[in-house]
Design an enzyme around this catalytic site. Structure first.
Site, PDB file in Angstrom:
ATOM      1  N   ASP A 226      31.005  36.212  41.040  1.00 10.55           N
ATOM      2  CA  ASP A 226      31.671  34.912  40.929  1.00 10.55           C
ATOM      3  C   ASP A 226      30.742  33.888  41.557  1.00 10.55           C
ATOM      4  O   ASP A 226      30.297  34.063  42.694  1.00 10.55           O
ATOM      5  CB  ASP A 226      33.004  34.923  41.700  1.00 10.55           C
ATOM      6  CG  ASP A 226      34.055  35.789  41.009  1.00 10.55           C
ATOM      7  OD1 ASP A 226      33.823  36.192  39.848  1.00 10.55           O
ATOM      8  OD2 ASP A 226      35.086  36.074  41.631  1.00 10.55           O
TER       9      ASP A 226
ATOM     10  N   ASP B  14      43.282  38.497  30.919  1.00 12.84           N
ATOM     11  CA  ASP B  14      43.900  38.698  32.228  1.00 12.84           C
ATOM     12  C   ASP B  14      45.359  39.060  31.989  1.00 12.84           C
ATOM     13  O   ASP B  14      46.124  38.247  31.466  1.00 12.84           O
ATOM     14  CB  ASP B  14      43.831  37.415  33.063  1.00 12.84           C
ATOM     15  CG  ASP B  14      42.396  37.047  33.434  1.00 12.84           C
ATOM     16  OD1 ASP B  14      41.512  37.916  33.316  1.00 12.84           O
ATOM     17  OD2 ASP B  14      42.164  35.896  33.841  1.00 12.84           O
TER      18      ASP B  14
END
Lengths: 209, 256
Positions: B12, B131
């Site tokens: 990330d 997700d």
């Protein structure tokens, strides 16, 4: 100067970056100009996407003759779609291709399974072993059976088996490298295959066929 | 011999640094993206994924410079995601040196972007990120797509969505269990198995890895083609090579 043929299909930056990494002192030119391809000492012919789009793009850029001339006369490396469209015909969109090699390009099919019964996905994506079925300068320093990175749903079926330089199993053997005279072409991506891939590219930039 | 199951460290990235938090909270600095990418490459990572978690559009160009720098030094496939909304976003990332681009929320709000991007750049470079959270338990479990870091339900069934994304031209599915993300209790293996069996394209399992056995479970029990993990690699708990040795011991084909 090494020309990387740019006909708008796929990511040529990876190829150019990897060549620059191994070709110290040589200029790498990403180009769609037939004159630059004609002047180049070596030509890399990459490509991604679908066969009909690739053939249309080659003609739209007026590159067919330049590619054919390079493939006849100087060290020439086809990668991925740049291998497939060298053949006469592709089942993908029933496409007539460049015809520099006799044979055609076929789909893996949708019902593949490994020995344990687990489904094999298509595209064939990831690192698989390459059996070197013929000795070649471009395999120098690369162990037989080394893994390279693949991503494709179609594979070439040469009519003349004597051009086969490498095979991979998915799950049955398919041709992943061909060689004749000044031409070498691979289904996998040497520019994305870590040390082994860089070695193959390094072998190409010094190759004297 | 045969196609190896892939291990994909995920980074990330925001403000030019790799960070790690639990569900986007309590971000910890994990280092320089280029340095970390090189380390994972040396350890034998099969691919690398970068997620740009920058919330605003101000610093979008920063990720392009990072990808350019990584792609000049690391010669394995690079996937980049985060903030990809239109095909031109895909083009910019590919031109910077990405090999694949991951589309997440934009696909939920406008599925056509997946088709447009796949038509223009080829399915091989379009990853759709899903997700999902479990919403029905029992004999016929169901999972639903959530957006906004797992906060907003969409009413979309995750398995059906994966099939739809395949039909629109996705080349790969990156499947994250929002229930497990950051929990370190292992992948949601039922979710992974349900999606993997429902599509013919490769599925990357993500969310929940706490130890190396979890990675092997994702492949052997979940049917994943690749496994993605972040924190277990970032802070030196385990190396990618150790992960591969565990997987090989369990009979999984890996690139060592």
């Amino acid at each position: 100067m090494i020309a990387v043929v740019d006909y708008g299909m796929g990511n040529l930056h990876s190829v150019a970056k990897a060549l620059e990494h191994v070709a110290a002192g040589q200029t790498v030119s990403v180009t769609s100009d037939p004159a630059v391809i004609a002047q180049a000492q070596r030509v890399v012919f990459p490509g991604q996407g679908a066969a009909p789009d690739c053939m249309r793009a080659i003609d739209a850029h007026g590159l067919r003759e330049a590619i054919q001339a390079a493939a006849e006369t100087k060290p020439f490396l086809g990668i991925c779609m740049g291998l497939q469209v060298l053949f006469a015909h592709s089942a993908e969109g029933n496409t007539a291709c460049l015809g520099l090699f006799a044979g055609d390009v076929q789909h893996f099919g949708t019902e593949l399974h490994d020995g344990a019964g687990e489904r094999l996905k298509v595209p064939h994506m990831g690192w698989n072993n390459v059996r070197q079925t013929a000795a070649h300068a471009l395999w120098d320093g690369i162990p037989d059976g080394e893994r390279f990175y693949f991503v494709h749903s179609y594979f070439v079926v040469p009519e003349d088996r004597s051009i086969v330089a490498g095979e991979t199993d998915y799950p049955t053997p398919f041709t992943c490298a061909v060689a004749r005279d000044n031409r070498f072409a691979v289904q996998f991506h040497p520019e994305k295959s870590a040390a082994a891939g860089l070695r193959l590219l390094q072998n190409f930039v010094t190759w004297q066929p | 011999m045969g196609l190896a199951k892939r291990i994909i460290p995920c980074m990330d990235v925001t403000a030019g640094r790799v960070v790690k938090g639990v569900q986007f909270l309590n971000l910890r600095d994990a280092g320089d993206p280029v340095e970390i990418a090189r380390r994972y490459d040396e350890q034998g990572a099969d691919e690398l994924t970068f997620l740009d978690i920058t919330a605003t559009s101000d610093n979008r160009d920063l990720i392009l410079h990072i990808i350019d720098a990584v792609a000049s030094q690391v010669f394995i496939p690079l996937t980049v995601g985060g903030g990809v909304r239109v095909p031109d976003d895909v083009r910019r990332l590919l031109n910077a040196g990405a090999d694949k681009v991951s589309i997440n929320t934009a696909a939920v709000f406008n599925p056509q972007v997946v088709k447009d991007a796949a038509d223009r750049f080829g399915s091989q470079c379009i990853v759709v990120a899903i997700d999902a959270k479990q919403t029905v338990w029992g004999a016929a479990p169901k999972w639903e797509i959530f957006t906004h870091g797992g906060r907003k339900p969409t009413g979309i069934d995750a398995v059906e969505w994966a099939q739809k994304m395949q039909a629109l031209g996705a080349g790969e599915i990156l499947l994250t269990s929002m229930d497990r993300d950051g929990a370190k209790s292992g992948f949601d293996l039922n979710l992974t198995r349900a999606v993997s069996d429902a599509v013919n394209i490769p599925v990357i399992a993500s969310g929940g890895v706490g130890n190396l056995q979890h990675l092997a479970d994702g492949v052997q029990k979940g049917g994943a083609d690749a496994v993605l993990a972040a924190s277990i690699f970032h802070f030196g708990e385990y190396t990618v090579r150790q992960a591969k040795e565990i997987m090989q011991d369990r009979g999984i084909e890996v690139r060592l």
